[in-house]
Design an enzyme around this catalytic site. Structure first.
Site, PDB file in Angstrom:
ATOM      1  N   CYS A  30      -9.894   9.707 106.158  1.00  0.00           N
ATOM      2  CA  CYS A  30      -8.932  10.462 106.502  1.00  0.00           C
ATOM      3  C   CYS A  30      -9.243  11.809 105.829  1.00  0.00           C
ATOM      4  O   CYS A  30     -10.334  12.024 105.348  1.00  0.00           O
ATOM      5  CB  CYS A  30      -7.729  10.126 105.949  1.00  0.00           C
ATOM      6  SG  CYS A  30      -7.759  10.055 104.102  1.00  0.00           S
ATOM      7  N   CYS A  33     -10.208  12.199 102.220  1.00  0.00           N
ATOM      8  CA  CYS A  33     -11.597  11.881 101.901  1.00  0.00           C
ATOM      9  C   CYS A  33     -12.501  13.257 101.855  1.00  0.00           C
ATOM     10  O   CYS A  33     -13.244  13.550 101.045  1.00  0.00           O
ATOM     11  CB  CYS A  33     -12.265  10.994 103.007  1.00  0.00           C
ATOM     12  SG  CYS A  33     -11.379   9.371 102.916  1.00  0.00           S
ATOM     13  N   ASP A 422     -11.861  47.738 127.261  1.00  0.00           N
ATOM     14  CA  ASP A 422     -12.949  48.981 127.598  1.00  0.00           C
ATOM     15  C   ASP A 422     -12.887  48.811 129.282  1.00  0.00           C
ATOM     16  O   ASP A 422     -12.357  47.814 129.879  1.00  0.00           O
ATOM     17  CB  ASP A 422     -14.393  48.386 127.156  1.00  0.00           C
ATOM     18  CG  ASP A 422     -15.231  49.307 127.615  1.00  0.00           C
ATOM     19  OD1 ASP A 422     -15.167  50.434 127.555  1.00  0.00           O
ATOM     20  OD2 ASP A 422     -16.332  48.802 128.008  1.00  0.00           O
ATOM     21  N   ASP A 651     -17.930  44.906 126.032  1.00  0.00           N
ATOM     22  CA  ASP A 651     -19.210  44.106 126.476  1.00  0.00           C
ATOM     23  C   ASP A 651     -20.049  44.002 125.091  1.00  0.00           C
ATOM     24  O   ASP A 651     -21.139  43.367 125.424  1.00  0.00           O
ATOM     25  CB  ASP A 651     -19.975  45.100 127.200  1.00  0.00           C
ATOM     26  CG  ASP A 651     -20.293  46.505 126.783  1.00  0.00           C
ATOM     27  OD1 ASP A 651     -20.164  46.597 125.380  1.00  0.00           O
ATOM     28  OD2 ASP A 651     -20.546  47.306 127.438  1.00  0.00           O
ATOM     29  N   ASP A 655     -19.250  48.579 122.229  1.00  0.00           N
ATOM     30  CA  ASP A 655     -18.146  48.443 121.706  1.00  0.00           C
ATOM     31  C   ASP A 655     -17.975  47.782 120.363  1.00  0.00           C
ATOM     32  O   ASP A 655     -17.065  47.273 120.066  1.00  0.00           O
ATOM     33  CB  ASP A 655     -17.275  47.433 122.680  1.00  0.00           C
ATOM     34  CG  ASP A 655     -16.934  48.243 124.046  1.00  0.00           C
ATOM     35  OD1 ASP A 655     -16.584  49.498 123.883  1.00  0.00           O
ATOM     36  OD2 ASP A 655     -17.216  47.755 125.088  1.00  0.00           O
TER      37      ASP A 655
END
Length: 761
Positions: A30, A33, A422, A651, A655
């Site tokens: 679980c 753990c 953009d 892109d 950017d």
């Protein structure tokens, strides 16, 4: 055997002495753990960070220590590791192992359950129950007790401790009762608790195997074999043996083994594994193709560029795996609760035992109410709520061509209320092309002193393409490329020259040709306003009434495009519009995003006229133009200061500053740009419609996580009081606990079949 897998790499100059290790862990039951391993390993001197993901069964450890020290620390907690060089068990092998343990436990427990529940009495029936239950505990159930003992030694109790306490208490009580001659035995509770928990773990392992299918399916896309040309002969080799610069032969219908560039042949390639787009894409000499895609029609030859871990396919698998192993902020609360859950449950169980005894009930009644509390209060469902949804959701996204870097971005994406786009390469295709063509048509041989006929668009493109093929200017290249794509065969020209920033001149079939701007025409003594005719050929029917090239040129400019004129022998005969074509899906995607209540803003370095023209066409009213990369970042900061959660689509190259500034960044990527580090989310297809899908999917994943957390919390809130009140016996409690974990995983698995907007026709 405790074994493990490790991969490592140096983390850069500032952390040169640290190494990042990825360790496969076995035996976790679980999320508690995972938290214990994190806490223990992370606190060891020499370790900078330890992050353990229960869903992927992996630990990411940043350390100075030898890897064996990390192994020993994990094994000291009762878990296993898969050491370097050892084979990693497949999900099928794990499921099979869990099934065998359950089946063995069930075969041993059924007789015990039958004898006890139907009160069947015969000689040595009690001893048979003892022997069979002992076999359950020391054989299929022994791992619960060994792990519980190590947890007690390390003062870090988990789910195994609860199960061991619950089953062990029933067993110990029954053994003592049997030895003193008593008749109230509860061996069936001890054995059935283990059996039902093992059944739950079998279903959980099976469901987790389905959740991890995304990575396996990606890696399975690479074919096992490849045909390479070595020593002038075609040989079949393992795909893993292909080397960079090898020449490969790919036949129709075959999968492409590695990334490469086509050197000969034409075909169509099914790239749906990368882009999510089902339509094959035409490919020819010089085009790049990715390993795992399918060659559908033609025989091609290619030069290998990327092999092994450098392949796009391997990079995608890595990104998906990292995303599946990351933690969403919403998981922090569940982790904190899981970490303190077991001690609290043991305290509640002890209080229940004492309260029942103080109220005058028998010890066995009090004991079994306490055991029910121990067994039913499982933190597994709580720990699985977030990671399973993230694991399945990111895998689903990858199949649709959406690569999500981490769970934090996924969680934040559903809160975006402002999305920045953009223009060039995002809303538009990013490369100039011919979008308008208008010509004077005087019929037949139209120009004095020339045999050139310009009765149709074909003749215009023949002249302009033949001249511009020598140009290095983007506009010249766009004209030549468009002409070539239109099936034009170029002719030789003479005396070609370039007027920088103006246009080109050449001799074509004995005629003087000028191609360029209106200023270029004026400087050569040509008046655009005189280019009129009663018969004017327009490409677009809506403009057929226009007979003035200057007027049409003005219309082209108002639409944000570049104007190029063609003059032959001092007579202007045609005007072209060169523009960056809007992607076919941009307008519909923008409409869908706006319908989600998200405000859209365009930030571009292009001129205002072009930017506003594109914005008007796609439905974006808020436009800022003539921006440098740093200006875009400043604009995003201003929006963020108003309290908005900002997403940015670009892109990923010019950017990059804006993408880094945004709260969540989406990179429009081609296959070769898949590993961009700036963006949180990569849209492989290079199509903003995928951003709508990403936003939609993020909302659905968060909805699933909240559903899982609600039911996991709700289950414990309801179940613990019921168990403490004596309404649930330990066997029913064990079954309910197992069902809670399976139900959370099953709910997450529904994301595998979630329909995205681009898939709904």
């Amino acid at each position: 055997m405790n074994v493990g897998i490790v991969t490592g790499n140096k983390l850069g100059i500032t952390m040169a002495q640290y190494e990042r290790l990825t360790i496969e862990i076995t035996g976790m039951s679980c999320n508690a753990c995972a938290k214990r391993i994190e806490k223990t390993v992370g606190s060891i001197k020499g370790n900078k960070e330890a992050v353990v993901n229960f869903a992927t069964r992996k630990a990411a450890v940043t350390t100075k220590l030898p890897v064996e020290d990390i192994y020993q620390a994990i094994e000291g907690l009762g878990f296993g590791v898969i050491r370097k060089g050892a084979s990693v068990p497949s999900s099928e092998e794990i499921v099979a192992s869990e099934w065998k343990k359950f089946l063995l436990s069930a075969l041993l427990s059924i007789p015990v359950f039958t004898i006890s529940m139907f009160m069947i009495r015969f000689p040595y029936s009690d001893m048979i129950q003892l022997l069979l239950t002992t076999a359950v505990i020391v054989w299929p159930g022994i791992s619960f007790f060994t792990k519980a003992w190590k947890q007690i030694q390390n003062r870090s109790l988990g789910m195994d401790a609860l199960i061991a306490l619950g089953s062990g208490s029933s067993y110990t009580y029954s053994v003592i009762t049997l030895l003193v001659g008593g008749k109230d035995l509860y061996f069936e509770s001890a054995s059935i608790i283990i059996t039902l928990i093992l059944l739950g773990r079998y279903f959980e392992a099976k469901a987790r195997g389905k959740a991890g299918e995304a990575i396996r399916k990606l890696l399975d896309l690479q074919p096992k074999m490849a045909r390479v040309i070595r020593g002038g002969e075609e040989k079949e080799v393992l795909a893993t043996e292909v080397e960079v610069k090898d020449t490969l032969v790919i036949r129709p219908g075959e999968k492409i083994p590695v990334d490469g560039v086509i050197t000969e042949g034409t075909t169509s390639v099914d790239e749906s594994m990368l882009t999510g787009e089902s339509m094959p894409v035409k490919k020819g000499k010089g085009d790049k193709i990715c390993g795992g895609t399918i060659n559908t029609t033609g025989l091609i030859y290619l030069i290998a560029e990327n092999v092994g871990t450098k392949m796009v396919l391997a990079q995608i698998a890595r990104l998906v795996e990292e995303a599946q192993g990351s933690k969403a902020p919403v998981q922090r609360l569940a982790d904190k609760i899981s970490g303190i859950f077991v001690p609290i449950v043991i305290g509640i169980a002890t209080f229940t035992l004492c309260l029942w005894i103080l109220m005058g009930y028998s010890f066995d009644k009090a004991l079994f109410s306490a055991i029910s509390v121990l067994v039913i209060a499982c933190p597994c469902a709580l720990g699985l709520a977030t990671p399973t949804a993230v694991m399945v959701g990111t895998g689903r996204a990858a199949r649709a061509g959406i690569l999500i870097k981490d769970a934090s971005s996924l969680e934040l994406a559903h809160k975006i209320d402002t999305l920045i786009l953009d223009k060039t390469g995002t809303i538009t295709e990013g490369s100039p092309t011919v979008i308008d063509l208008f010509q004077i048509n005087k019929g037949g041989t139209v120009l004095s002193g020339s045999d050139i006929e310009i009765n149709s668009e074909k003749e215009i493109l023949q002249i302009m393409g033949s001249c511009e093929r020598y140009s290095e200017h983007p506009i010249g290249k766009a004209i030549a490329s468009y002409a070539e794509q239109s099936g034009i065969r170029f002719s030789e020209v003479k005396e070609f020259s370039i007027e920088v920033g103006m246009g080109v001149r050449a001799i074509y079939e004995g005629s003087h040709v000028l191609i360029g701007s209106e200023r270029f025409m004026h400087e050569n003594g040509l008046d655009i306003a005189e280019a009129r005719s009663d018969s004017f050929t327009a490409r677009t029917p809506a403009h057929e009434e226009c007979v003035d090239l200057k007027k049409r040129a003005e219309e082209i400019e108002r639409e944000g495009n570049t104007v190029v004129f063609l003059a032959i022998n001092n007579e202007v005969v045609a005007v072209l519009g060169i523009g960056d074509k809007i992607r076919e899906t941009s307008k519909s995607a923008i409409t869908q995003i706006k319908d989600m209540g998200i405000e859209l803003v365009m930030l571009t370095g292009d001129n205002a006229l072009s930017a506003h023209a594109v914005g008007k066409k796609v439905g974006i009213s808020r436009v800022r133009a003539n921006l440098k990369p740093a200006d875009k970042s400043d604009e995003i900061k201003k929006i963020q200061q108003s309290g908005k959660i900002v997403g940015m689509i670009g892109d990923g190259i010019n950017d990059a500053p804006a993408l880094a500034t945004a709260d969540v960044s989406f990179a429009i990527g081609t296959a070769t740009e898949i590993a961009m580090e700036t963006a949180n989310i990569t849209l492989v297809k290079g199509d903003i419609s995928r951003s709508f899908d990403a936003l939609k999917l993020s909302k659905q994943i968060m909805k699933t996580i909240k559903q899982n957390l609600f039911w996991a919390f709700g289950y414990n809130v309801l179940a613990i009081p019921l168990a403490a009140s004596g309404f649930l016996n330990p066997m029913i409690a064990a079954g309910a606990m197992a069902f809670s974990s399976v139900s959370v995983v099953a709910n997450s698995l529904r994301l595998r079949s979630y329909k995205l907007g681009s898939e709904i026709k």
